[in-house]
Design an enzyme around this catalytic site. Structure first.
Site, short mmCIF file in Angstrom:
data_model
loop_
_atom_site.label_atom_id
_atom_site.label_comp_id
_atom_site.label_asym_id
_atom_site.label_seq_id
_atom_site.Cartn_x
_atom_site.Cartn_y
_atom_site.Cartn_z
N ARG A 51 0.87 -1.19 0.00
CA ARG A 51 0.00 0.00 0.00
C ARG A 51 0.90 1.22 0.00
NH1 ARG A 51 -2.53 4.26 0.19
NH2 ARG A 51 -4.69 4.52 0.92
N GLU A 74 -11.29 5.56 -5.68
CA GLU A 74 -11.67 4.15 -5.56
C GLU A 74 -12.29 3.60 -6.84
OE1 GLU A 74 -11.34 2.11 -2.66
OE2 GLU A 74 -9.99 3.75 -2.15
N ARG A 83 -1.02 -6.10 4.58
CA ARG A 83 -0.23 -5.38 3.59
C ARG A 83 0.90 -4.65 4.31
NH1 ARG A 83 -4.80 -1.60 0.98
NH2 ARG A 83 -4.74 -0.94 3.17
#
Length: 277
Positions: free
Chosen positions: A131, A139, A179
């Site tokens: 990330r 998005e 992540r």
């Protein structure tokens, strides 16, 4: 009865032979500790032992491959970078990285047994989910949510910029989604005016108006105050110029929605629908 003289001599020889055999066996089983302290033995042993320990340390520190984000040691956080090849780009601010420790010097890309897999089945559970630190991209449509303006442009740009390229990431921490939040850097041969200049991917997205500075109340990560100032300055310039997702921001501020505001609104709507059911 007295034994003949030659019989006594024979018995004496037998006893002597038996004693000699015992002494020989004892000498075979004895450990000559003095031999281990001789320079001709001690020096090669020390060199060999040091070499083995050193090789293990080098492998552990520089050549050990991390198959996923959870495998990364906390000792790497904010201190050491990880080099790898981007195998997929999931959205506008995240991608998957196949760790290639040591890079080309360690044989990645040219040794037959050190090639990055290309098939999805061969990449399963073998890549690090990254990330991008400090930024929030629009998005894409997922989980029933509509696509946000400029989401596709951000995703397409990031894909063209990092997919199948070698990227170096500085890991700051892990998040709750397994992540790593990291600063990502890439070098490109065709880069005017300085080829192979190191580029900060998060910064490049902000200058192009393809992302905003990450504004969540908790969990924000920039990689330090200096980078945060740099990112906010880049966002301010893009906003002033109306670049990318900032187009129309000044004319219609009330109708404009940041990625953070979009996610907050979607979350509230889903909660409301859940309560209504």
């Amino acid at each position: 009865m007295r034994w003949p003289p030659w019989a006594s001599e024979s018995q004496a020889r037998d006893k002597q032979d038996e004693q000699n055999q015992k002494n020989w066996d004892k000498s075979l089983n004895a450990i000559d500790w003095a031999a281990f302290t001789e320079p001709r033995t001690l020096i090669p042993t020390l060199i060999l032992t040091t070499g083995i320990i050193g090789a293990l340390q080098i492998h552990r520190r520089y050549l050990r491959r991390f198959p996923d984000a959870v495998s990364i040691s906390p000792s790497y956080f904010r201190k050491r970078t990880i080099l790898g090849q981007v195998t997929s780009v999931g959205d506008g601010d995240g991608f998957r990285l196949y760790h290639t420790p040591g890079g080309r010097l360690a044989g990645w890309g040219w040794l037959p047994w050190k090639r990055v897999p290309t098939a999805k089945k061969d990449l399963r559970d073998k890549t690090i989910s990254v990330r991008l630190a400090g930024v929030d991209a629009p998005e894409l449509a997922h989980f029933g949510r509509p696509e946000q303006p400029y989401a596709r442009e951000a995703h397409e740009w990031l894909t063209s910029y990092v997919l199948n390229r070698r990227v170096r990431v500085l890991v700051h921490r892990q998040d709750q989604y397994q992540r790593v939040v990291a600063s990502a850097y890439v070098r490109r041969a065709i880069d005017f005016p300085i080829p192979f200049r190191r580029r900060d991917v998060s910064y490049e997205m902000l200058t192009r108006g393809l992302a905003t500075v990450y504004e969540a109340k908790a969990g924000s990560e920039f990689g330090g105050p200096e980078l945060e100032r740099k990112y906010r300055e880049a966002e301010s310039i893009a906003k002033r110029k109306g670049t990318g997702l900032w187009k129309g921001y000044r004319r219609n501020r009330k109708g404009w929605e940041s990625p953070r505001e979009y996610k907050t609104r979607m979350g509230l709507e889903e909660q409301s629908q859940g309560k209504g059911n």
